[in-house]
Design a protein around this motif. Structure first.
Motif, PDB file in Angstrom:
ATOM      1  N   LEU A 245       0.834  -1.201   0.000  1.00  0.00           N
ATOM      2  CA  LEU A 245       0.000   0.000   0.000  1.00  0.00           C
ATOM      3  C   LEU A 245       0.866   1.247   0.000  1.00  0.00           C
ATOM      4  CD1 LEU A 245      -2.732  -1.094   2.586  1.00  0.00           C
ATOM      5  CD2 LEU A 245      -2.725  -1.345   0.095  1.00  0.00           C
ATOM      6  N   PRO A 246       0.523   2.259  -0.798  1.00  0.00           N
ATOM      7  CA  PRO A 246       1.366   3.462  -0.906  1.00  0.00           C
ATOM      8  C   PRO A 246       1.184   4.385   0.295  1.00  0.00           C
ATOM      9  CG  PRO A 246      -0.599   3.717  -2.246  1.00  0.00           C
ATOM     10  CD  PRO A 246      -0.655   2.326  -1.689  1.00  0.00           C
ATOM     11  N   GLU A 247       2.196   5.215   0.538  1.00  0.00           N
ATOM     12  CA  GLU A 247       2.093   6.253   1.549  1.00  0.00           C
ATOM     13  C   GLU A 247       1.595   7.536   0.898  1.00  0.00           C
ATOM     14  OE1 GLU A 247       5.662   6.746   3.744  1.00  0.00           O
ATOM     15  OE2 GLU A 247       5.848   4.634   4.283  1.00  0.00           O
ATOM     16  N   ASN A 262      -2.902   1.458 -10.657  1.00  0.00           N
ATOM     17  CA  ASN A 262      -2.739   0.185 -11.356  1.00  0.00           C
ATOM     18  C   ASN A 262      -2.833  -0.996 -10.397  1.00  0.00           C
ATOM     19  OD1 ASN A 262      -2.120  -1.370 -13.770  1.00  0.00           O
ATOM     20  ND2 ASN A 262      -0.119  -1.758 -12.828  1.00  0.00           N
ATOM     21  N   ASN A 263      -2.418  -0.794  -9.146  1.00  0.00           N
ATOM     22  CA  ASN A 263      -2.426  -1.872  -8.152  1.00  0.00           C
ATOM     23  C   ASN A 263      -3.689  -1.878  -7.289  1.00  0.00           C
ATOM     24  OD1 ASN A 263       0.101  -2.881  -8.886  1.00  0.00           O
ATOM     25  ND2 ASN A 263       1.189  -1.518  -7.468  1.00  0.00           N
ATOM     26  N   SER A 264      -4.664  -1.019  -7.623  1.00  0.00           N
ATOM     27  CA  SER A 264      -5.855  -0.882  -6.765  1.00  0.00           C
ATOM     28  C   SER A 264      -6.816  -2.058  -6.872  1.00  0.00           C
ATOM     29  CB  SER A 264      -6.596   0.403  -7.126  1.00  0.00           C
ATOM     30  OG  SER A 264      -7.127   0.321  -8.444  1.00  0.00           O
ATOM     31  N   GLY A 265      -6.621  -2.952  -7.814  1.00  0.00           N
ATOM     32  CA  GLY A 265      -7.534  -4.067  -8.022  1.00  0.00           C
ATOM     33  C   GLY A 265      -8.490  -3.855  -9.164  1.00  0.00           C
ATOM     34  N   GLU A 393     -10.726   2.377  -5.649  1.00  0.00           N
ATOM     35  CA  GLU A 393     -10.435   2.842  -4.296  1.00  0.00           C
ATOM     36  C   GLU A 393      -9.017   2.406  -3.927  1.00  0.00           C
ATOM     37  OE1 GLU A 393     -12.606   2.773   0.126  1.00  0.00           O
ATOM     38  OE2 GLU A 393     -13.595   1.953  -1.662  1.00  0.00           O
ATOM     39  N   VAL A 394      -8.230   3.353  -3.434  1.00  0.00           N
ATOM     40  CA  VAL A 394      -6.839   3.089  -3.084  1.00  0.00           C
ATOM     41  C   VAL A 394      -6.645   3.371  -1.597  1.00  0.00           C
ATOM     42  CG1 VAL A 394      -4.426   3.664  -3.533  1.00  0.00           C
ATOM     43  CG2 VAL A 394      -6.105   3.778  -5.398  1.00  0.00           C
ATOM     44  N   PRO A 395      -6.343   2.352  -0.779  1.00  0.00           N
ATOM     45  CA  PRO A 395      -6.036   2.621   0.629  1.00  0.00           C
ATOM     46  C   PRO A 395      -4.627   3.199   0.757  1.00  0.00           C
ATOM     47  CG  PRO A 395      -5.960   0.255   0.194  1.00  0.00           C
ATOM     48  CD  PRO A 395      -6.365   0.919  -1.084  1.00  0.00           C
ATOM     49  N   ILE A 396      -4.510   4.332   1.426  1.00  0.00           N
ATOM     50  CA  ILE A 396      -3.234   5.045   1.553  1.00  0.00           C
ATOM     51  C   ILE A 396      -2.783   5.011   3.010  1.00  0.00           C
ATOM     52  CG2 ILE A 396      -2.079   7.268   1.230  1.00  0.00           C
ATOM     53  CD1 ILE A 396      -4.247   7.909  -0.842  1.00  0.00           C
ATOM     54  N   ARG A 397      -1.500   4.716   3.202  1.00  0.00           N
ATOM     55  CA  ARG A 397      -0.946   4.723   4.554  1.00  0.00           C
ATOM     56  C   ARG A 397      -0.666   6.168   4.970  1.00  0.00           C
ATOM     57  NH1 ARG A 397       1.832   0.646   7.168  1.00  0.00           N
ATOM     58  NH2 ARG A 397       2.083  -0.460   5.193  1.00  0.00           N
ATOM     59  N   HIS A 398      -1.247   6.578   6.098  1.00  0.00           N
ATOM     60  CA  HIS A 398      -1.049   7.923   6.645  1.00  0.00           C
ATOM     61  C   HIS A 398      -0.688   7.775   8.114  1.00  0.00           C
ATOM     62  CE1 HIS A 398      -1.401  12.245   6.993  1.00  0.00           C
ATOM     63  NE2 HIS A 398      -2.292  12.131   7.972  1.00  0.00           N
ATOM     64  N   GLY A 399       0.621   7.744   8.385  1.00  0.00           N
ATOM     65  CA  GLY A 399       1.075   7.474   9.745  1.00  0.00           C
ATOM     66  C   GLY A 399       0.771   6.027  10.094  1.00  0.00           C
ATOM     67  N   GLN A 400       0.031   5.833  11.190  1.00  0.00           N
ATOM     68  CA  GLN A 400      -0.320   4.486  11.633  1.00  0.00           C
ATOM     69  C   GLN A 400      -1.714   4.064  11.173  1.00  0.00           C
ATOM     70  OE1 GLN A 400       1.816   2.390  13.235  1.00  0.00           O
ATOM     71  NE2 GLN A 400       3.302   4.041  12.803  1.00  0.00           N
ATOM     72  N   GLN A 406     -11.091   7.300  -2.695  1.00  0.00           N
ATOM     73  CA  GLN A 406     -11.967   6.859  -3.779  1.00  0.00           C
ATOM     74  C   GLN A 406     -11.758   7.774  -4.990  1.00  0.00           C
ATOM     75  OE1 GLN A 406     -15.957   5.422  -2.882  1.00  0.00           O
ATOM     76  NE2 GLN A 406     -15.625   5.881  -0.712  1.00  0.00           N
ATOM     77  N   VAL A 407     -11.615   7.162  -6.149  1.00  0.00           N
ATOM     78  CA  VAL A 407     -11.288   7.886  -7.381  1.00  0.00           C
ATOM     79  C   VAL A 407     -12.262   7.488  -8.483  1.00  0.00           C
ATOM     80  CG1 VAL A 407      -9.505   8.367  -9.097  1.00  0.00           C
ATOM     81  CG2 VAL A 407      -8.848   7.845  -6.727  1.00  0.00           C
ATOM     82  N   ARG A 408     -12.753   8.492  -9.201  1.00  0.00           N
ATOM     83  CA  ARG A 408     -13.544   8.213 -10.402  1.00  0.00           C
ATOM     84  C   ARG A 408     -13.017   9.091 -11.537  1.00  0.00           C
ATOM     85  NH1 ARG A 408     -19.971   8.194 -10.305  1.00  0.00           N
ATOM     86  NH2 ARG A 408     -19.758  10.408  -9.761  1.00  0.00           N
ATOM     87  N   LEU A 409     -12.598   8.448 -12.621  1.00  0.00           N
ATOM     88  CA  LEU A 409     -12.127   9.128 -13.828  1.00  0.00           C
ATOM     89  C   LEU A 409     -13.116   8.877 -14.957  1.00  0.00           C
ATOM     90  CD1 LEU A 409      -8.325   8.225 -13.808  1.00  0.00           C
ATOM     91  CD2 LEU A 409      -9.229  10.534 -13.741  1.00  0.00           C
ATOM     92  N   GLN A 410     -13.452   9.934 -15.691  1.00  0.00           N
ATOM     93  CA  GLN A 410     -14.348   9.787 -16.827  1.00  0.00           C
ATOM     94  C   GLN A 410     -13.771  10.519 -18.036  1.00  0.00           C
ATOM     95  OE1 GLN A 410     -18.164  11.195 -15.296  1.00  0.00           O
ATOM     96  NE2 GLN A 410     -18.894   9.090 -15.155  1.00  0.00           N
ATOM     97  N   ARG A 411     -13.855   9.856 -19.170  1.00  0.00           N
ATOM     98  CA  ARG A 411     -13.452  10.470 -20.432  1.00  0.00           C
ATOM     99  C   ARG A 411     -14.672  10.501 -21.344  1.00  0.00           C
ATOM    100  NH1 ARG A 411      -9.334   6.982 -23.432  1.00  0.00           N
ATOM    101  NH2 ARG A 411     -11.213   5.776 -23.886  1.00  0.00           N
TER     102      ARG A 411
END
Length: 518
Positions: A245-247, A262-265, A393-400, A406-411
């Motif tokens: 998981l990214p920080e 790319n790694n979000s599933g 949805e990307v879980p981000i590490r923020h401290g502990q 949540q991300v939505r991209l539309q073209r």
């Protein structure tokens, strides 16, 4: 495309119906009911449903007698009476009902002869179900014309019946989609993908009630990783998932952000289809499925076996728990963004591993909800533009702690831009891009961002549920504008508002494709 022309104004019913009305043979009861209506008396009836069987039409009538009693009857007729028609009937014999002509004539107002373009504007995508289809008498040498009654399923005139003429027969009971060209002209829209959209919408309705937020699972995995008594293989899987998981600070780099998405599933199935086995190692959904496959073998008394599917690996307790969650939880609106936070409470007599398995299954369901929402919101818009959606949805590490982003991209592309892209002649910035973000960052609280990039010009709106956060962001927008300009970005309007984005009508792919009377 095939044209469907609506009928001209109708003032009387057909000659056959007039003749039948005079002889009392218009309606034939499916089951004899002698004495249903006393001689010399009449009753009011409403057509509830209409179905064509061969050359006959099967009707269901709601009959209201003079004493107030209501009865539902099944009858057949030689001519269709649209659902909603109000008629006055009398009984001539035990198995025949005569319909009074003047009431039948008045009932024709329920069948639309023209489209009211003030209610359904030109360009509107109409969806309907074919109730009847008849070949009209034709003069020698003239092309065949088929007349059909279509029950509208959407728009301001949903529930009304539309009479249309078509150069080809329309299958009875079929669903069709047509674009309004004028008050008497419709154009077929290909059904390719429409049934898929219906299936996606139905699956999403169920899927969203099985999902739960990711932080509950990630907290449980942290505890598992710190437990020296845990199963070694299971603990290694937990550590691998958490390490992938990214920080928060890493997402300031474009390459790291692309890698996190790319790694979000969201792209696991595409990776497997393309044979990219190496990229699956760090994929969130792949790690969750790997965890689910290992957890049952660690349960006390569990047989040692290699499960082959999610259904096999989930114990009955987890499946029952998810089923119970689905029954008692409120149904979120399909396609809504962002997905609401949902936490699973621990169940009585449930072990830690069983709870972990339940949380992991709910997390997979959440990622699948995002994926199906992407499919549901991708397709051709009413204006002919192609909209493609990626939601994840990307879980981000923020401290502990872990913060789900949540991300939505539309073209959105015009037909010409689609053609240019296929020939690799299009600048990607020429398309209309939208991005939406939703996250809850302490101490700022819940935030949502909506940005739009059109012809290289960026504009955006932010919403903060905490008013003091909204004021803070407002003071920083000038600095944000300067930094964007320094990067060569043409910046339009930027604003921050307290509260949450309005949930009014938006430009979406039309999704209502359900026959409520079926």
């Amino acid at each position: 495309m095939t044209e469907i022309n609506s009928l001209g104004a109708q003032t009387t019913i057909s000659t056959q119906a007039i003749k039948a009305g005079m002889t009392g043979e218009l309606l034939r009861l499916s089951q004899p009911q002698p004495g249903l209506i006393p001689p010399g008396q009449t009753a009011q009836a409403e057509v509830i449903s209409l179905r064509q069987t061969g050359s006959d039409f099967q009707l269901v009538l709601r009959l209201v007698q003079a004493n107030g009693n209501q009865t539902q009857l099944q009858a057949s007729a030689s001519q269709p009476l649209p659902p909603g028609s109000q008629v006055t009937v009398s009984q001539t014999e035990g198995n025949r009902l005569a319909i009074m002509l003047q009431q039948a004539n008045a009932s024709q107002v329920t069948t639309l002869a023209r489209l009211d373009t003030s209610k359904v504007a030109v360009g509107t995508l109409l969806q309907g179900k074919v109730l009847t289809n008849q070949l009209l008498p034709q003069a020698p040498g003239q092309p065949a014309v088929y007349r059909a009654l279509v029950s509208l399923l959407n728009s301001a005139q949903a529930g009304a019946t539309l009479a249309v003429d078509s150069p080809r027969p329309l299958a009875i009971g079929s669903l069709l989609s047509a674009q309004v060209q004028g008050d008497q002209s419709l154009r077929f829209v290909p059904l390719s993908g429409r049934q898929d959209q219906l299936s996606i919408a139905q699956q999403l309705q169920t899927q969203q009630n099985r999902q739960a937020s990711l932080p509950g699972l990630l907290d449980a995995l942290q505890q598992l990783a710190r437990d020296p008594g845990a199963d070694g293989q299971l603990r290694a899987s937990a550590e691998r998932l958490l390490a992938s998981l990214p920080e928060a600070k890493q997402l300031g780099d474009a390459k790291m952000l692309a890698q996190a998405l790319n790694n979000s599933g969201a792209f696991l199935e595409a990776k497997l289809l393309g044979g990219s086995a190496a990229s699956v190692v760090t994929d969130l959904k792949a790690n969750l499925l790997r965890l689910i496959s290992q957890a049952p073998s660690s349960l006390p008394g569990a047989p040692s076996m290699a499960p082959v599917s999610l259904a096999v690996t989930m114990p009955a307790l987890a499946r029952n728990a998810l089923g119970m969650l689905e029954r008692v939880s409120p149904k979120p609106q399909p396609g809504a963004f962002p997905l609401p936070s949902r936490l699973l409470a621990a169940m009585d007599h449930e072990g830690d591993l069983q709870q972990l398995l339940r949380l992991a299954a709910a997390a997979v369901s959440r990622l699948q909800s995002h994926a199906m929402s992407s499919l549901q919101q991708s397709g051709t818009l009413e204006n002919g533009n192609l909209q493609t959606t990626w939601q994840t949805e990307v879980p981000i590490r923020h401290g502990q702690e872990f913060i789900p982003l949540q991300v939505r991209l539309q073209r959105e592309e015009t037909p010409q831009q689609q053609a240019d892209r296929q020939h690799e002649a299009q600048d990607p910035l020429q398309a209309l891009w939208r991005i939406e973000l939703a996250f809850d960052l302490s101490p700022l609280g819940p935030l949502q961002v909506q940005a739009q990039l059109s012809q290289g010009r960026l504009s955006g709106q932010l919403w903060a549920e905490r008013e003091q956060t909204a004021r803070l962001i407002e003071t920083e927008l000038a600095s944000l504008r300067e930094r964007l300009l320094a990067r060569g970005v043409d910046v339009g309007d930027l604003a921050c508002h307290p509260g949450t984005p309005p949930q009014g009508p938006r430009t979406r792919v039309e999704q209502r494709w359900v026959d409520e009377n079926a």
